[in-house]
Design a protein around this motif. Sequence first.
Motif, mmCIF file in Angstrom:
data_model
loop_
_atom_site.group_PDB
_atom_site.id
_atom_site.type_symbol
_atom_site.label_atom_id
_atom_site.label_comp_id
_atom_site.label_asym_id
_atom_site.label_seq_id
_atom_site.Cartn_x
_atom_site.Cartn_y
_atom_site.Cartn_z
ATOM 1 N N PHE A 96 0.875 -1.164 0.000
ATOM 2 C CA PHE A 96 0.000 0.000 0.000
ATOM 3 C C PHE A 96 0.916 1.219 0.000
ATOM 4 C CE2 PHE A 96 -2.324 -3.375 1.984
ATOM 5 C CZ PHE A 96 -3.641 -3.201 1.583
ATOM 6 N N PHE A 97 0.711 2.133 -0.949
ATOM 7 C CA PHE A 97 1.541 3.334 -0.961
ATOM 8 C C PHE A 97 0.725 4.538 -1.397
ATOM 9 C CE2 PHE A 97 1.873 1.777 -5.277
ATOM 10 C CZ PHE A 97 1.883 2.927 -6.049
ATOM 11 N N GLN A 98 1.243 5.701 -1.053
ATOM 12 C CA GLN A 98 0.585 6.952 -1.417
ATOM 13 C C GLN A 98 1.659 7.934 -1.865
ATOM 14 O OE1 GLN A 98 -1.567 8.872 1.742
ATOM 15 N NE2 GLN A 98 -2.787 10.058 0.302
ATOM 16 N N ILE A 99 1.413 8.584 -2.982
ATOM 17 C CA ILE A 99 2.355 9.556 -3.512
ATOM 18 C C ILE A 99 2.137 10.881 -2.793
ATOM 19 C CG2 ILE A 99 3.055 10.828 -5.579
ATOM 20 C CD1 ILE A 99 1.917 8.261 -7.089
ATOM 21 N N THR A 100 3.199 11.411 -2.215
ATOM 22 C CA THR A 100 3.093 12.677 -1.495
ATOM 23 C C THR A 100 3.810 13.814 -2.218
ATOM 24 O OG1 THR A 100 5.030 12.094 -0.182
ATOM 25 C CG2 THR A 100 2.869 11.564 0.754
ATOM 26 N N ASN A 101 4.666 13.482 -3.177
ATOM 27 C CA ASN A 101 5.387 14.499 -3.929
ATOM 28 C C ASN A 101 5.297 14.159 -5.408
ATOM 29 O OD1 ASN A 101 7.304 16.162 -5.180
ATOM 30 N ND2 ASN A 101 8.617 16.179 -3.374
ATOM 31 N N ALA A 102 4.394 14.807 -6.128
ATOM 32 C CA ALA A 102 4.154 14.489 -7.539
ATOM 33 C C ALA A 102 5.364 14.792 -8.412
ATOM 34 C CB ALA A 102 2.936 15.259 -8.045
ATOM 35 N N MET A 103 6.110 15.827 -8.070
ATOM 36 C CA MET A 103 7.286 16.179 -8.857
ATOM 37 C C MET A 103 8.354 15.084 -8.760
ATOM 38 S SD MET A 103 10.597 17.764 -9.085
ATOM 39 C CE MET A 103 10.976 18.563 -7.572
ATOM 40 N N GLN A 104 8.619 14.606 -7.555
ATOM 41 C CA GLN A 104 9.594 13.522 -7.373
ATOM 42 C C GLN A 104 9.112 12.232 -8.025
ATOM 43 O OE1 GLN A 104 12.506 14.627 -6.942
ATOM 44 N NE2 GLN A 104 13.074 13.489 -5.122
ATOM 45 N N PHE A 105 7.806 11.962 -7.948
ATOM 46 C CA PHE A 105 7.252 10.760 -8.570
ATOM 47 C C PHE A 105 7.435 10.818 -10.081
ATOM 48 C CE2 PHE A 105 3.641 8.431 -10.446
ATOM 49 C CZ PHE A 105 3.859 7.180 -9.903
ATOM 50 N N THR A 106 7.272 11.996 -10.662
ATOM 51 C CA THR A 106 7.370 12.157 -12.107
ATOM 52 C C THR A 106 8.819 12.141 -12.588
ATOM 53 O OG1 THR A 106 5.350 13.467 -12.093
ATOM 54 C CG2 THR A 106 6.727 13.626 -14.049
ATOM 55 N N TYR A 107 9.708 12.826 -11.885
ATOM 56 C CA TYR A 107 11.071 13.002 -12.370
ATOM 57 C C TYR A 107 12.132 12.220 -11.594
ATOM 58 C CZ TYR A 107 8.925 16.925 -14.779
ATOM 59 O OH TYR A 107 8.111 17.691 -15.558
ATOM 60 N N GLY A 108 11.784 11.650 -10.438
ATOM 61 C CA GLY A 108 12.785 11.020 -9.585
ATOM 62 C C GLY A 108 13.272 9.665 -10.058
ATOM 63 N N VAL A 109 12.357 8.813 -10.530
ATOM 64 C CA VAL A 109 12.697 7.446 -10.925
ATOM 65 C C VAL A 109 12.025 7.170 -12.265
ATOM 66 C CG1 VAL A 109 12.475 5.002 -10.288
ATOM 67 C CG2 VAL A 109 12.792 6.706 -8.519
ATOM 68 N N GLU A 110 12.696 6.417 -13.117
ATOM 69 C CA GLU A 110 12.155 6.128 -14.449
ATOM 70 C C GLU A 110 10.844 5.342 -14.373
ATOM 71 O OE1 GLU A 110 11.878 6.444 -18.431
ATOM 72 O OE2 GLU A 110 13.536 7.281 -17.301
ATOM 73 N N ARG A 111 10.843 4.220 -13.638
ATOM 74 C CA ARG A 111 9.628 3.413 -13.481
ATOM 75 C C ARG A 111 9.370 3.238 -11.991
ATOM 76 N NH1 ARG A 111 12.698 0.441 -16.914
ATOM 77 N NH2 ARG A 111 12.777 -1.280 -15.458
ATOM 78 N N PRO A 112 8.596 4.150 -11.377
ATOM 79 C CA PRO A 112 8.449 4.150 -9.920
ATOM 80 C C PRO A 112 7.813 2.881 -9.355
ATOM 81 C CG PRO A 112 7.164 5.923 -10.925
ATOM 82 C CD PRO A 112 7.922 5.262 -12.002
ATOM 83 N N ILE A 113 6.834 2.295 -10.021
ATOM 84 C CA ILE A 113 6.184 1.080 -9.498
ATOM 85 C C ILE A 113 7.177 -0.075 -9.493
ATOM 86 C CG2 ILE A 113 4.261 -0.539 -9.777
ATOM 87 C CD1 ILE A 113 3.458 2.340 -8.968
ATOM 88 N N SER A 114 7.970 -0.186 -10.533
ATOM 89 C CA SER A 114 9.003 -1.219 -10.584
ATOM 90 C C SER A 114 10.044 -0.993 -9.492
ATOM 91 C CB SER A 114 9.671 -1.210 -11.961
ATOM 92 O OG SER A 114 10.697 -2.151 -12.024
ATOM 93 N N ALA A 115 10.386 0.266 -9.239
ATOM 94 C CA ALA A 115 11.342 0.583 -8.171
ATOM 95 C C ALA A 115 10.789 0.182 -6.812
ATOM 96 C CB ALA A 115 11.675 2.074 -8.195
ATOM 97 N N ILE A 116 9.502 0.439 -6.577
ATOM 98 C CA ILE A 116 8.867 0.047 -5.314
ATOM 99 C C ILE A 116 8.881 -1.478 -5.178
ATOM 100 C CG2 ILE A 116 6.667 -0.050 -4.072
ATOM 101 C CD1 ILE A 116 6.099 2.763 -5.219
ATOM 102 N N GLU A 117 8.587 -2.181 -6.260
ATOM 103 C CA GLU A 117 8.584 -3.649 -6.221
ATOM 104 C C GLU A 117 9.981 -4.187 -5.892
ATOM 105 O OE1 GLU A 117 7.356 -7.530 -8.930
ATOM 106 O OE2 GLU A 117 7.471 -5.566 -9.874
ATOM 107 N N ASN A 118 10.997 -3.671 -6.545
ATOM 108 C CA ASN A 118 12.356 -4.161 -6.299
ATOM 109 C C ASN A 118 12.834 -3.828 -4.890
ATOM 110 O OD1 ASN A 118 12.648 -5.310 -8.840
ATOM 111 N ND2 ASN A 118 13.357 -3.395 -9.735
ATOM 112 N N LEU A 119 12.534 -2.633 -4.431
ATOM 113 C CA LEU A 119 12.915 -2.237 -3.072
ATOM 114 C C LEU A 119 12.205 -3.102 -2.037
ATOM 115 C CD1 LEU A 119 14.469 -0.265 -1.286
ATOM 116 C CD2 LEU A 119 12.510 1.278 -1.430
ATOM 117 N N THR A 120 10.931 -3.381 -2.276
ATOM 118 C CA THR A 120 10.165 -4.235 -1.364
ATOM 119 C C THR A 120 10.728 -5.653 -1.337
ATOM 120 O OG1 THR A 120 8.187 -2.928 -1.811
ATOM 121 C CG2 THR A 120 7.853 -5.100 -0.842
#
Length: 152
Positions: free
Chosen positions: A91-115
Motif C-alpha cells: 500500500f503506498f501513497q504519492i506525497t510528492n508528484a514532482m519527485q514521482f514524475t522526475y525522480g525514478v524512471e519506473r516508480p512502481i518497478s522501483a517500489i517492487e524491487n525495493l520491497t
Amino acid sequence: MEPGIYIVLAIIVLLIIIVISNIKIVPQAYVFVVERLGAFHAAWGTGLHVKVPFIDRVTKRVSIKEQVVDFKPQSVITKDNVTMQIDTVVFFQITNAMQFTYGVERPISAIENLTATTLRNIVGDLDLEATLTSRDIINTRITAILDEATDR
C-alpha cells in the motif's frame, strides 16, 4: 457584410477556443505536473488553473490516493536455509508528484524491487518458525525501512 468582418469573427472565435482549452480543472485527489518550455514549472493541486498557451504543458496527472499493488510471489531463504514463497501486497501513497514524475524512471518497478530486497533481508535474519509467527514484526520493519528509503 464585408469579408474583413468574417476574418475578425474567425480570429475572435479562435482566441476564445484557445483560452477555453487552456483552462484546466484539477479534480480532488489528483495533482497535475506542469512543464514550462520543457522544464518543471509547477505541481497544480485541486482547483481551477490556467496554463499559458503553447508554453505550458500538463506532463502527468498523478493520483495522490492510497494505491494497492500486488506483486508476484518472492522466493526467500530463511536463516535456517529454508526456501519459501512470500506474496507481497504494498500500500503506498504519492506525497510528492514532482519527485514521482522526475525522480525514478519506473516508480512502481522501483517500489517492487525495493520491497523484494527488503523482504529478503528481513526474512533472511529470521528462522522458519519466527517467519511464520511474526507477521506483525516483519510488517513493522518493512514499513520503517520503505518509509525511510522512499521519503525523498
